[in-house]
Design a protein around this motif. Structure first.
Motif, PDB file in Angstrom:
ATOM      1  N   SER A  21      90.920 -47.144  16.471  1.00  0.00           N
ATOM      2  CA  SER A  21      90.009 -46.524  17.445  1.00  0.00           C
ATOM      3  C   SER A  21      89.342 -47.594  18.303  1.00  0.00           C
ATOM      4  O   SER A  21      89.196 -47.437  19.522  1.00  0.00           O
ATOM      5  CB  SER A  21      88.928 -45.707  16.735  1.00  0.00           C
ATOM      6  N   LEU A  22      88.942 -48.683  17.657  1.00  0.00           N
ATOM      7  CA  LEU A  22      88.339 -49.796  18.395  1.00  0.00           C
ATOM      8  C   LEU A  22      89.333 -50.379  19.398  1.00  0.00           C
ATOM      9  O   LEU A  22      88.998 -50.595  20.569  1.00  0.00           O
ATOM     10  CB  LEU A  22      87.887 -50.867  17.389  1.00  0.00           C
ATOM     11  N   SER A  64      83.055 -48.914  22.261  1.00  0.00           N
ATOM     12  CA  SER A  64      84.505 -48.674  22.290  1.00  0.00           C
ATOM     13  C   SER A  64      84.948 -47.971  21.012  1.00  0.00           C
ATOM     14  O   SER A  64      85.773 -47.046  21.049  1.00  0.00           O
ATOM     15  CB  SER A  64      85.275 -49.994  22.425  1.00  0.00           C
ATOM     16  N   LEU A  65      84.387 -48.419  19.894  1.00  0.00           N
ATOM     17  CA  LEU A  65      84.697 -47.777  18.610  1.00  0.00           C
ATOM     18  C   LEU A  65      84.256 -46.312  18.622  1.00  0.00           C
ATOM     19  O   LEU A  65      85.014 -45.418  18.233  1.00  0.00           O
ATOM     20  CB  LEU A  65      83.996 -48.541  17.483  1.00  0.00           C
ATOM     21  N   ILE A 116      96.528 -43.641  27.384  1.00  0.00           N
ATOM     22  CA  ILE A 116      96.106 -42.434  28.103  1.00  0.00           C
ATOM     23  C   ILE A 116      97.071 -41.280  27.842  1.00  0.00           C
ATOM     24  O   ILE A 116      96.657 -40.149  27.597  1.00  0.00           O
ATOM     25  CB  ILE A 116      95.972 -42.734  29.616  1.00  0.00           C
ATOM     26  N   HIS A 150      88.729 -49.908  28.278  1.00  0.00           N
ATOM     27  CA  HIS A 150      87.700 -50.606  29.053  1.00  0.00           C
ATOM     28  C   HIS A 150      88.234 -51.877  29.695  1.00  0.00           C
ATOM     29  O   HIS A 150      87.480 -52.645  30.277  1.00  0.00           O
ATOM     30  CB  HIS A 150      86.491 -50.966  28.178  1.00  0.00           C
ATOM     31  N   LEU A 210      77.788 -50.641  32.278  1.00  0.00           N
ATOM     32  CA  LEU A 210      77.248 -51.938  31.847  1.00  0.00           C
ATOM     33  C   LEU A 210      75.742 -51.854  31.610  1.00  0.00           C
ATOM     34  O   LEU A 210      75.216 -52.387  30.636  1.00  0.00           O
ATOM     35  CB  LEU A 210      77.554 -53.009  32.898  1.00  0.00           C
ATOM     36  N   GLY A 259      86.629 -44.350  20.856  1.00  0.00           N
ATOM     37  CA  GLY A 259      87.916 -44.168  20.187  1.00  0.00           C
ATOM     38  C   GLY A 259      87.830 -43.115  19.091  1.00  0.00           C
ATOM     39  O   GLY A 259      88.699 -42.243  18.985  1.00  0.00           O
ATOM     40  N   VAL A 307      89.508 -52.533  36.944  1.00  0.00           N
ATOM     41  CA  VAL A 307      88.164 -52.164  36.494  1.00  0.00           C
ATOM     42  C   VAL A 307      87.430 -53.432  36.044  1.00  0.00           C
ATOM     43  O   VAL A 307      87.924 -54.169  35.193  1.00  0.00           O
ATOM     44  CB  VAL A 307      88.206 -51.127  35.346  1.00  0.00           C
ATOM     45  N   GLN A 308      86.301 -53.691  36.652  1.00  0.00           N
ATOM     46  CA  GLN A 308      85.556 -54.892  36.307  1.00  0.00           C
ATOM     47  C   GLN A 308      84.353 -54.519  35.451  1.00  0.00           C
ATOM     48  O   GLN A 308      83.290 -54.233  35.967  1.00  0.00           O
ATOM     49  CB  GLN A 308      85.088 -55.619  37.572  1.00  0.00           C
ATOM     50  N   GLU A 309      84.546 -54.495  34.133  1.00  0.00           N
ATOM     51  CA  GLU A 309      83.394 -54.287  33.273  1.00  0.00           C
ATOM     52  C   GLU A 309      83.233 -55.601  32.518  1.00  0.00           C
ATOM     53  O   GLU A 309      83.369 -56.656  33.101  1.00  0.00           O
ATOM     54  CB  GLU A 309      83.622 -53.043  32.407  1.00  0.00           C
ATOM     55  N   ILE A 310      82.885 -55.563  31.247  1.00  0.00           N
ATOM     56  CA  ILE A 310      82.955 -56.844  30.548  1.00  0.00           C
ATOM     57  C   ILE A 310      84.088 -56.734  29.563  1.00  0.00           C
ATOM     58  O   ILE A 310      84.524 -55.638  29.218  1.00  0.00           O
ATOM     59  CB  ILE A 310      81.634 -57.240  29.827  1.00  0.00           C
ATOM     60  N   ASN A 311      84.611 -57.845  29.148  1.00  0.00           N
ATOM     61  CA  ASN A 311      85.734 -57.812  28.239  1.00  0.00           C
ATOM     62  C   ASN A 311      85.384 -58.550  26.959  1.00  0.00           C
ATOM     63  O   ASN A 311      85.353 -59.766  26.926  1.00  0.00           O
ATOM     64  CB  ASN A 311      86.960 -58.423  28.910  1.00  0.00           C
ATOM     65  N   ALA A 312      85.084 -57.766  25.933  1.00  0.00           N
ATOM     66  CA  ALA A 312      84.795 -58.372  24.633  1.00  0.00           C
ATOM     67  C   ALA A 312      86.030 -58.259  23.754  1.00  0.00           C
ATOM     68  O   ALA A 312      85.970 -58.497  22.565  1.00  0.00           O
ATOM     69  CB  ALA A 312      83.615 -57.682  23.971  1.00  0.00           C
ATOM     70  N   GLU A 328      91.884 -48.897  20.778  1.00  0.00           N
ATOM     71  CA  GLU A 328      92.100 -47.934  21.864  1.00  0.00           C
ATOM     72  C   GLU A 328      90.926 -47.937  22.837  1.00  0.00           C
ATOM     73  O   GLU A 328      91.110 -47.945  24.054  1.00  0.00           O
ATOM     74  CB  GLU A 328      92.309 -46.524  21.290  1.00  0.00           C
ATOM     75  N   GLY A 329      89.709 -47.920  22.281  1.00  0.00           N
ATOM     76  CA  GLY A 329      88.521 -47.943  23.127  1.00  0.00           C
ATOM     77  C   GLY A 329      88.491 -49.192  24.001  1.00  0.00           C
ATOM     78  O   GLY A 329      88.232 -49.120  25.204  1.00  0.00           O
ATOM     79  N   LEU A 330      88.806 -50.349  23.411  1.00  0.00           N
ATOM     80  CA  LEU A 330      88.802 -51.600  24.184  1.00  0.00           C
ATOM     81  C   LEU A 330      89.862 -51.576  25.277  1.00  0.00           C
ATOM     82  O   LEU A 330      89.629 -52.031  26.393  1.00  0.00           O
ATOM     83  CB  LEU A 330      89.045 -52.798  23.253  1.00  0.00           C
ATOM     84  N   LEU A 386      90.979 -52.093  31.977  1.00  0.00           N
ATOM     85  CA  LEU A 386      92.012 -51.509  32.823  1.00  0.00           C
ATOM     86  C   LEU A 386      92.240 -52.377  34.057  1.00  0.00           C
ATOM     87  O   LEU A 386      91.310 -53.015  34.535  1.00  0.00           O
ATOM     88  CB  LEU A 386      91.557 -50.124  33.280  1.00  0.00           C
ATOM     89  N   LEU A 434      79.505 -53.531  23.420  1.00  0.00           N
ATOM     90  CA  LEU A 434      80.752 -53.000  23.987  1.00  0.00           C
ATOM     91  C   LEU A 434      81.747 -52.655  22.881  1.00  0.00           C
ATOM     92  O   LEU A 434      82.399 -51.607  22.910  1.00  0.00           O
ATOM     93  CB  LEU A 434      81.382 -54.016  24.952  1.00  0.00           C
ATOM     94  N   TRP A 462      97.353 -49.668  28.422  1.00  0.00           N
ATOM     95  CA  TRP A 462      96.420 -48.621  28.824  1.00  0.00           C
ATOM     96  C   TRP A 462      97.159 -47.324  29.164  1.00  0.00           C
ATOM     97  O   TRP A 462      96.682 -46.238  28.832  1.00  0.00           O
ATOM     98  CB  TRP A 462      95.561 -49.081  30.001  1.00  0.00           C
TER      99      TRP A 462
END
Lengths: 202, 202
Positions: free
Chosen positions: A166-167, B166-167, A109, A174, B133, B170, A179-184, A169-171, A176, B162, A105
């Motif tokens: 890009s995908l 993210s895509l 950045i 998210h 979310l 990115g 950071v508690q989001e969801i992790n796909a 990088e975006g993932l 980090l 997600l 991450w």
């Protein structure tokens, strides 16, 4: 100094330089390029400000070195993936696992700062873009292989490489620390987007 | 003041507030959250520093308002997409076109600051994640519709949402004003990754 001592001395310098780099990477990612001070970097690495200047001319030079080094390290990584044995699918799965596992991450950045920050000289922005495009090529080659092997979707391989990076990088941004989001961002789910459906791992 | 003048006055205040917000968004995206000064924002909007403080308590409050407002605006947008008539594929194509057309690089960067910057209070980071979310849900609903209609790939719809967001993020950060890389961010190419292959638009 004996040759053995000179070797040890060089090794120690390299280690310290690396230690400073790691501290700088995280401090700049968390505080921003302009706001991060050399004093913050020194304090995070547990050394004096003078010590930082012994290894790096300025914060800007340290930043540019971090970005360039990150891009070259990625280049070696993606060239290694390309040179691996196995099908394109196997190599892309390994690439995805490695990337998402590294949790890079902070460098992600910094690369974005290198593109957007006013504090970055124009010539350096251009170099970053040039290296970025260059680094897409080994990935595009693997995608081409996968298209020949009948596992990956059709389309311009360089564009698909950009979409996939890009995908990634975006993932990364998210997932980090703290950071508690969801992790796909599991390798097979991300990879699923590139696959022809009969090869869908899900 | 006559009612008409009071209305005009309120409208003018709203316009100025909006103008300040737009200036602040770009200044913070380019300089970083910590490094951007209220004076920079004032100067970019062509007003005095005192004028900024007439509308916003502090730079931090302005930043948090920008992020919250950006997330609420996105929420309205994605709820609108969900409520549109047409197939899931048509709605997702419209969503993708709109998103990539808006070129919201500055708010994308601010949202990332909201997640990573030391200067952002913990409670606000949590609110940003909660809203993020929440904002995935309308998109997940469209993806579920597309799965029922037989156009989109299988898998957990929230996770696919997600991956897709993210895509989009990115891609937005690779299509910045003044950055010349390659642009694969055309709606159909991005959308292609979600589609079952018989529906591939390419």
């Amino acid at each position: 100094m004996s040759p053995r001592n000179a070797d040890r001395d060089r090794l120690l310098r390299e280690e310290r330089r690396e230690q400073l780099r790691e501290a700088a990477l995280e401090v700049i990612a968390r505080r921003g390029l302009s706001a991060a001070k050399v004093a913050d970097i020194a304090s995070s690495a547990g050394v004096s400000v003078g010590y930082v200047y012994k290894y790096f001319e300025s914060k800007e030079q340290l930043f540019m070195e971090l970005v360039e080094e990150g891009q070259l390290r990625y280049r070696e990584f993606v060239a290694e993936v390309r040179a691996r044995s196995g099908s394109a699918l196997e190599r892309m799965r390994w690439y995805t696992q490695q990337w998402l596992g590294k949790k890079e991450w902070a460098i992600t950045i910094l690369l974005q700062y290198a593109r957007t920050s006013e504090a970055v000289p124009e010539h350096f922005k251009l170099e970053v873009s040039r290296r970025f495009l260059d680094n897409l090529k080994p990935l595009a080659d693997i995608i081409k292989d996968g298209q020949s092997e009948g596992t990956f979707v059709a389309g311009d391989a360089l564009e698909l490489a950009l979409l996939y990076v890009s995908l990634m990088e975006g993932l990364t941004l998210h997932n980090l620390p703290g950071v508690q989001e969801i992790n796909a961002g599991t390798p097979d789910k991300a990879l699923g987007l590139l696959l022809l459906r009969e090869h869908d791992p899900s």
